[in-house]
Write an enzyme that holds these catalytic residues in place. Structure first.
Site, PDB file in Angstrom:
ATOM      1  N   HIS A  88       0.849  -1.197   0.000  1.00  0.00           N
ATOM      2  CA  HIS A  88       0.000   0.000   0.000  1.00  0.00           C
ATOM      3  C   HIS A  88       0.885   1.248   0.000  1.00  0.00           C
ATOM      4  CE1 HIS A  88      -2.893   3.041   1.480  1.00  0.00           C
ATOM      5  NE2 HIS A  88      -2.029   3.288   2.441  1.00  0.00           N
ATOM      6  N   ASP A  99       3.875  20.347 -28.413  1.00  0.00           N
ATOM      7  CA  ASP A  99       4.044  19.047 -27.744  1.00  0.00           C
ATOM      8  C   ASP A  99       5.257  19.172 -26.846  1.00  0.00           C
ATOM      9  OD1 ASP A  99       4.067  16.326 -26.964  1.00  0.00           O
ATOM     10  OD2 ASP A  99       3.190  15.739 -28.868  1.00  0.00           O
ATOM     11  N   TRP A 125       7.503   0.283   3.189  1.00  0.00           N
ATOM     12  CA  TRP A 125       7.837   0.944   1.913  1.00  0.00           C
ATOM     13  C   TRP A 125       9.252   1.504   1.936  1.00  0.00           C
ATOM     14  CZ3 TRP A 125       8.952   6.016   0.238  1.00  0.00           C
ATOM     15  CH2 TRP A 125       8.973   6.985   1.241  1.00  0.00           C
ATOM     16  N   SER A 160      11.771   5.578 -15.634  1.00  0.00           N
ATOM     17  CA  SER A 160      10.605   6.295 -16.131  1.00  0.00           C
ATOM     18  C   SER A 160      10.582   7.719 -15.590  1.00  0.00           C
ATOM     19  CB  SER A 160       9.338   5.548 -15.724  1.00  0.00           C
ATOM     20  OG  SER A 160       8.214   6.376 -15.870  1.00  0.00           O
ATOM     21  N   SER A 161      10.765   7.848 -14.279  1.00  0.00           N
ATOM     22  CA  SER A 161      10.709   9.178 -13.676  1.00  0.00           C
ATOM     23  C   SER A 161      11.808  10.072 -14.232  1.00  0.00           C
ATOM     24  CB  SER A 161      10.888   9.093 -12.154  1.00  0.00           C
ATOM     25  OG  SER A 161       9.910   8.261 -11.603  1.00  0.00           O
ATOM     26  N   HIS A 193      13.600  12.255   1.438  1.00  0.00           N
ATOM     27  CA  HIS A 193      12.983  13.520   1.789  1.00  0.00           C
ATOM     28  C   HIS A 193      12.738  14.411   0.576  1.00  0.00           C
ATOM     29  CE1 HIS A 193      11.097  16.209   4.546  1.00  0.00           C
ATOM     30  NE2 HIS A 193      11.477  17.100   3.658  1.00  0.00           N
ATOM     31  N   GLU A 200      12.040  13.331  -2.114  1.00  0.00           N
ATOM     32  CA  GLU A 200      10.874  12.652  -2.691  1.00  0.00           C
ATOM     33  C   GLU A 200       9.561  13.226  -2.134  1.00  0.00           C
ATOM     34  OE1 GLU A 200      10.058  10.574  -4.995  1.00  0.00           O
ATOM     35  OE2 GLU A 200       8.164   9.683  -4.361  1.00  0.00           O
ATOM     36  N   TYR A 257       8.973  16.165  -1.432  1.00  0.00           N
ATOM     37  CA  TYR A 257       8.687  17.399  -2.187  1.00  0.00           C
ATOM     38  C   TYR A 257       8.349  17.098  -3.632  1.00  0.00           C
ATOM     39  CZ  TYR A 257       9.974  19.524   2.064  1.00  0.00           C
ATOM     40  OH  TYR A 257       9.983  19.850   3.382  1.00  0.00           O
ATOM     41  N   SER A 273      -1.917  26.651  -6.863  1.00  0.00           N
ATOM     42  CA  SER A 273      -1.585  28.008  -7.307  1.00  0.00           C
ATOM     43  C   SER A 273      -2.274  28.384  -8.614  1.00  0.00           C
ATOM     44  CB  SER A 273      -0.068  28.156  -7.463  1.00  0.00           C
ATOM     45  OG  SER A 273       0.561  27.880  -6.234  1.00  0.00           O
ATOM     46  N   HIS A 278      16.364  13.750   9.603  1.00  0.00           N
ATOM     47  CA  HIS A 278      15.292  13.859  10.597  1.00  0.00           C
ATOM     48  C   HIS A 278      14.458  12.566  10.661  1.00  0.00           C
ATOM     49  CE1 HIS A 278      12.606  16.038   7.402  1.00  0.00           C
ATOM     50  NE2 HIS A 278      12.568  14.737   7.220  1.00  0.00           N
ATOM     51  N   HIS A 279      14.667  11.693   9.688  1.00  0.00           N
ATOM     52  CA  HIS A 279      14.025  10.375   9.775  1.00  0.00           C
ATOM     53  C   HIS A 279      14.834   9.428  10.657  1.00  0.00           C
ATOM     54  CE1 HIS A 279      11.075  11.256   6.594  1.00  0.00           C
ATOM     55  NE2 HIS A 279      12.032  12.003   6.111  1.00  0.00           N
ATOM     56  N   THR A 309       7.389  27.353   3.443  1.00  0.00           N
ATOM     57  CA  THR A 309       6.087  26.690   3.346  1.00  0.00           C
ATOM     58  C   THR A 309       4.993  27.603   3.881  1.00  0.00           C
ATOM     59  OG1 THR A 309       7.282  24.651   3.765  1.00  0.00           O
ATOM     60  CG2 THR A 309       4.890  24.528   3.807  1.00  0.00           C
ATOM     61  N   LYS A 366       3.960  30.165   1.406  1.00  0.00           N
ATOM     62  CA  LYS A 366       3.026  29.709   0.383  1.00  0.00           C
ATOM     63  C   LYS A 366       1.592  29.681   0.907  1.00  0.00           C
ATOM     64  CE  LYS A 366       4.210  27.087  -2.839  1.00  0.00           C
ATOM     65  NZ  LYS A 366       4.711  28.047  -3.830  1.00  0.00           N
ATOM     66  N   ARG A 417       3.092   1.956  14.868  1.00  0.00           N
ATOM     67  CA  ARG A 417       2.678   1.689  13.488  1.00  0.00           C
ATOM     68  C   ARG A 417       3.124   0.282  13.103  1.00  0.00           C
ATOM     69  NH1 ARG A 417       6.862   5.118   9.633  1.00  0.00           N
ATOM     70  NH2 ARG A 417       5.681   4.169   7.933  1.00  0.00           N
TER      71      ARG A 417
HETATM   72  C1  HEM Z   1      -8.680   6.110   2.937  1.00  0.00           C
HETATM   73  C2  HEM Z   1      -7.471   6.079   2.467  1.00  0.00           C
HETATM   74  C3  HEM Z   1      -6.313   5.441   3.210  1.00  0.00           C
HETATM   75  C4  HEM Z   1      -6.344   4.619   4.289  1.00  0.00           C
HETATM   76  C5  HEM Z   1      -7.564   4.073   5.028  1.00  0.00           C
HETATM   77  C6  HEM Z   1      -4.975   4.293   4.613  1.00  0.00           C
HETATM   78  C7  HEM Z   1      -4.604   3.439   5.639  1.00  0.00           C
HETATM   79  C8  HEM Z   1      -3.315   3.071   5.928  1.00  0.00           C
HETATM   80  C9  HEM Z   1      -2.944   2.091   6.914  1.00  0.00           C
HETATM   81  C10 HEM Z   1      -3.924   1.318   7.777  1.00  0.00           C
HETATM   82  C11 HEM Z   1      -1.591   2.005   6.913  1.00  0.00           C
HETATM   83  C12 HEM Z   1      -0.738   1.075   7.749  1.00  0.00           C
HETATM   84  C13 HEM Z   1      -0.397   1.670   9.057  1.00  0.00           C
HETATM   85  C14 HEM Z   1       0.476   0.760   9.824  1.00  0.00           C
HETATM   86  O1  HEM Z   1       0.096  -0.406  10.076  1.00  0.00           O
HETATM   87  O2  HEM Z   1       1.573   1.199  10.204  1.00  0.00           O
HETATM   88  C15 HEM Z   1      -1.105   2.917   5.937  1.00  0.00           C
HETATM   89  C16 HEM Z   1       0.225   3.123   5.657  1.00  0.00           C
HETATM   90  C17 HEM Z   1       0.680   4.004   4.681  1.00  0.00           C
HETATM   91  N1  HEM Z   1      -0.085   4.773   3.828  1.00  0.00           N
HETATM   92 FE1  HEM Z   1      -2.102   4.840   3.775  1.00  0.00          FE
HETATM   93  N2  HEM Z   1      -4.145   4.936   3.746  1.00  0.00           N
HETATM   94  C18 HEM Z   1      -4.918   5.658   2.874  1.00  0.00           C
HETATM   95  C19 HEM Z   1      -4.467   6.456   1.841  1.00  0.00           C
HETATM   96  C20 HEM Z   1      -3.135   6.727   1.583  1.00  0.00           C
HETATM   97  C21 HEM Z   1      -2.653   7.631   0.589  1.00  0.00           C
HETATM   98  C22 HEM Z   1      -3.552   8.440  -0.353  1.00  0.00           C
HETATM   99  C23 HEM Z   1      -1.295   7.625   0.661  1.00  0.00           C
HETATM  100  C24 HEM Z   1      -0.271   8.394  -0.172  1.00  0.00           C
HETATM  101  C25 HEM Z   1      -0.494   9.058  -1.267  1.00  0.00           C
HETATM  102  C26 HEM Z   1      -0.900   6.684   1.683  1.00  0.00           C
HETATM  103  C27 HEM Z   1       0.399   6.382   2.053  1.00  0.00           C
HETATM  104  C28 HEM Z   1       0.767   5.494   3.026  1.00  0.00           C
HETATM  105  C29 HEM Z   1       2.135   5.176   3.368  1.00  0.00           C
HETATM  106  C30 HEM Z   1       3.405   5.762   2.725  1.00  0.00           C
HETATM  107  C31 HEM Z   1       2.086   4.235   4.410  1.00  0.00           C
HETATM  108  C32 HEM Z   1       3.277   3.633   5.144  1.00  0.00           C
HETATM  109  C33 HEM Z   1       3.503   2.216   4.785  1.00  0.00           C
HETATM  110  C34 HEM Z   1       4.575   1.647   5.638  1.00  0.00           C
HETATM  111  O3  HEM Z   1       4.509   1.813   6.864  1.00  0.00           O
HETATM  112  O4  HEM Z   1       5.499   1.042   5.073  1.00  0.00           O
HETATM  113  N3  HEM Z   1      -2.048   6.162   2.233  1.00  0.00           N
HETATM  114  N4  HEM Z   1      -2.179   3.572   5.328  1.00  0.00           N
HETATM  115 CU   LIG Z   2      11.674  13.908   5.670  1.00  0.00          CU
END
Ligand code: HEM
Ligand SMILES: [Cu+2]
Length: 631
Positions: free
Chosen positions: A78, A107, A142, A172-173, A256, A258, A260, A271, A305-306, A331, A334, A453
């Site tokens: 996810h 184009d 992730w 790609s990026s 980090h 990333e 941004y 904007s 900071h991470h 920030t 803005k 988490r």
């Molecule tokens: C309703 C929408 C969403 C729900 C319910 C949701 C829920 C969750 C949950 C339950 C976790 C795991 C937490 C854990 O066990 O530590 C998680 C992790 C995460 N989510 Fe979401 N999320 C949603 C949308 C998004 C979106 C839109 C993004 C980014 C654009 C995102 C990025 C992440 C990231 C980066 C993690 C960390 C994964 C990790 O710990 O390796 N999520 N999210």
């Molecule tokens: Cu950071």
């Protein structure tokens, strides 16, 4: 006008297969934008479904919906998908959808390279996720921390797909970034100086510079990891003289910047949308540009900071804490400017503006919690807790995704020629707003109460049950909102109201041409005299904003293609030749990537396809014909 070759295809001949072929071979930035758009939507829905599964498991204490192993794969994939398959490509999605039109170009600089970026993105995403089908996805988060992600700690094949998928996606990026940077630098309409560029274009230019500096670092880290997993190196193994923090440093030197790369496109969208719907020019244009440049520079100096909790010592922690807090200044500038733009404006609260205003609000909440863990002692409390999960969802969903929704309601009609439905849009907005806050606000409290988490369950005695149940309900409300959005998208394709050239009384050049625009965008390249070029032109000519496609006074009359006027006046319009080679090249890379996991023969096959495609690419003529605009 004179058509110099007979190669301009007439749409009347279109059959199902010819249409498929047109999409597979397209090099038109608008079509590539649509391909990117739908691909990202699908990944967003899939990653969202994964989130819902996790929330089912966490709704009650001691639940048994998912096994711990599956839970680990779900949060990892996810997070990975949301970052690399939804957030990162947002820049390329919108750059393709509108950037060339905003700068008055026909184009991008390298149309075939643009197609290549898309196809690599598609195959890379599949490769990244192939672990699900091959026996289990990657499961260490992730962030892929080594040593956890090296053998013997992670033997699973999912890790190999994750690493190779990300290496492939990096190409790609980077290709996309290079292409659009050259486009922005070289192809702006006459008169569009840097300081007359729309802020959206500035935001993307800065994003693409960040991509070029940040992604190579990730690629290097991934290659080290690959070598540790396959070829017996020990980059991350302390017992062999490796460094256990090396991954964390490399990953966050990428990671980090990333964030941004993820959020600046959203800033760019805000904007554009906020001034248009406030009917005022953006407040503090120059400071907006400088703030983004400052954020980009500072963004490379804050990565550790991470890592406040790994034991860098007070000097290291202090330095990174300071640089992190500094970022709050640009920030804040803005946010102040967006509010000042709205201040005193006659705001139209249509769907794009609802999402935009909301994005500012939620981004501020996420920014404030970020400032809290910029302080090392506070971070020591919050690190790896649900507080962090609340924080980054406020930024990424509240800031980024909400702004992306604003951008979609705003710009998609330019490409499809049809508006999205306002009523459905408002339902989508309110469900998302309520569901989102119900999901992510209580996570702050859970984090403060000590819930870590990345845990798959918790005991009833912990007392986290009620909040977790609320969160899961919120997540499903958000999901229902998203279904309305998906329905709205499909519905608009058939039944959407015709958008006309300029449905929002827009300010930038894309609104001066028809929706959908002709293949070459501008029959005549516009000449720019000021910021908000189209808006100024309308004011000077006193053209009323027009819906319904009858804006005859724009600088670009609509029909052009194929009519022979026989005059030699007008501008030459070069039409790029569609090509299947980008797709084949991308396929070759993906096959080679797959080969690194399964067999050397497959690597050889993949590389042979790649090299063959490169040779064919060089030999293929890039232009299919030249037409002339009317004088
Ligand atoms: C309703 C929408 C969403 C729900 C319910 C949701 C829920 C969750 C949950 C339950 C976790 C795991 C937490 C854990 O066990 O530590 C998680 C992790 C995460 N989510 Fe979401 N999320 C949603 C949308 C998004 C979106 C839109 C993004 C980014 C654009 C995102 C990025 C992440 C990231 C980066 C993690 C960390 C994964 C990790 O710990 O390796 N999520 N999210
Ligand atoms: Cu950071």
């Amino acid at each position: 006008m004179a058509v110099s070759t007979g190669a301009v295809r007439r749409p009347a001949e279109a059959t199902f297969w010819s249409t498929v072929w047109e999409w597979l071979t397209t090099v038109d930035h608008k079509r590539i934008g649509i391909l990117y758009f739908w691909t990202v939507i699908v990944w967003f829905l899939l990653a969202g479904a994964q989130a819902l599964l996790m929330r089912l498991q966490l709704a009650r204490p001691d639940a048994q919906v998912l096994t711990p192993a599956v839970y680990n794969q779900l949060y990892t994939m996810h997070g990975t998908a949301m970052v690399f398959l939804v957030g990162t490509p947002v820049a390329s999605v919108f750059a393709n959808m509108v950037l060339p039109m905003m700068i008055g170009a026909r184009d991008v600089a390298f149309p075939r390279l643009n197609a290549l970026s898309y196809w690599i993105f598609l195959f890379g995403g599949l490769l990244l996720n192939a672990g699900w089908l091959a026996g289990g996805a990657f499961d260490v988060g992730w962030t892929g921390y080594a040593n956890m992600s090296t053998r013997p700690f992670t033997e699973g094949i999912g890790a190999n797909f994750w690493v190779m998928g990300l290496i492939v996606l990096g190409f790609s990026s980077m290709a996309s970034a290079l292409n659009f940077l050259v486009t922005i630098i070289n192809m702006r309409a006459p008169g569009m100086t840097l300081m007359r560029m729309p802020l959206f274009v500035w935001a993307l230019a800065i994003v693409f510079i960040l991509v070029l500096f940040a992604f190579p670092v990730l690629t290097v880290a991934l290659i080290f990891l690959w070598f540790d997993r396959f070829y017996g190196t020990r980059f991350f193994d302390v017992s062999a003289g490796g460094n256990i923090f090396l991954w964390q440093h490399l990953f966050w030197i990428f990671g980090h910047p990333e964030v941004y790369i993820l959020i600046l496109p959203a800033f760019g969208i805000l904007s554009e949308v906020i001034p248009t719907f406030s009917r005022k020019p953006i407040f503090g244009y120059t400071t907006m540009v400088l703030a983004m440049v400052a954020i980009a520079f500072l963004g490379f100096s804050v990565w550790a900071h991470h890592m406040f909790t790994v034991g860098m010592g007070p000097v290291g922690n202090f330095a990174f804490s300071l640089s992190t807090m500094l970022i709050a200044i640009p920030t804040g500038v803005k946010v102040f400017n967006w509010l000042a733009t709205m201040w005193g404006g006659r705001i139209r609260w249509q769907t794009p503006m609802l999402f935009a205003g909301n994005a500012v609000l939620l981004f501020v909440v996420g920014g404030l919690s970020g400032m809290m863990h910029a302080s090392p002692p506070i971070d020591a409390q919050q690190h790896d807790s649900y507080f962090v999960v609340a924080h980054f969802h406020y930024v990424l969903f509240g800031g980024l995704v909400m702004a992306v929704f604003a951008g979609i309601y705003y710009w998609l009609p330019k490409l499809t020629g049809r508006l999205l439905d306002e009523g459905l849009g408002k339902v989508h907005f309110w469900l998302t707003f309520v569901g989102f806050n119900l999901t992510f606000f209580p996570m702050h409290f859970l984090g403060a109460l000590g819930m870590p988490r990345r845990i798959y369950t918790y005991p009833a005695e912990a007392g986290w049950g009620t909040l977790n149940l609320l969160i899961t309900i919120g997540a499903f409300i958000t999901a229902v909102g998203t279904l309305f959005f998906a329905y709205n998208l499909f519905r608009s394709l058939q039944k959407g109201q015709p958008a006309g050239n300029d449905p929002w009384d827009g300010r930038t050049l894309e609104w001066s041409i028809p929706s959908p625009p002709p293949e070459y965008n501008f029959e005549k390249i516009p000449v720019v005299h000021s910021r908000d070029a189209w808006w100024e032109e309308k004011r000077q000519r006193r053209i009323a904003p027009v819906g319904g496609g009858s804006n005859g006074h724009g600088p670009t009359p609509t029909h052009a293609q194929g009519h022979a006027h026989g005059t030699s006046g007008g501008e030459e319009i070069h039409l790029p030749k569609p090509s299947i080679i980008p797709l084949i090249l991308a396929l070759g890379l993906a096959v080679a990537g797959l080969g690194t996991i399964y067999s050397r023969a497959l690597i050889a096959l993949g590389l042979a396809i790649t090299v063959g495609a490169i040779v064919a690419w060089v030999l293929e003529p890039p232009i299919r014909g030249v037409i002339r605009s009317k004088e």
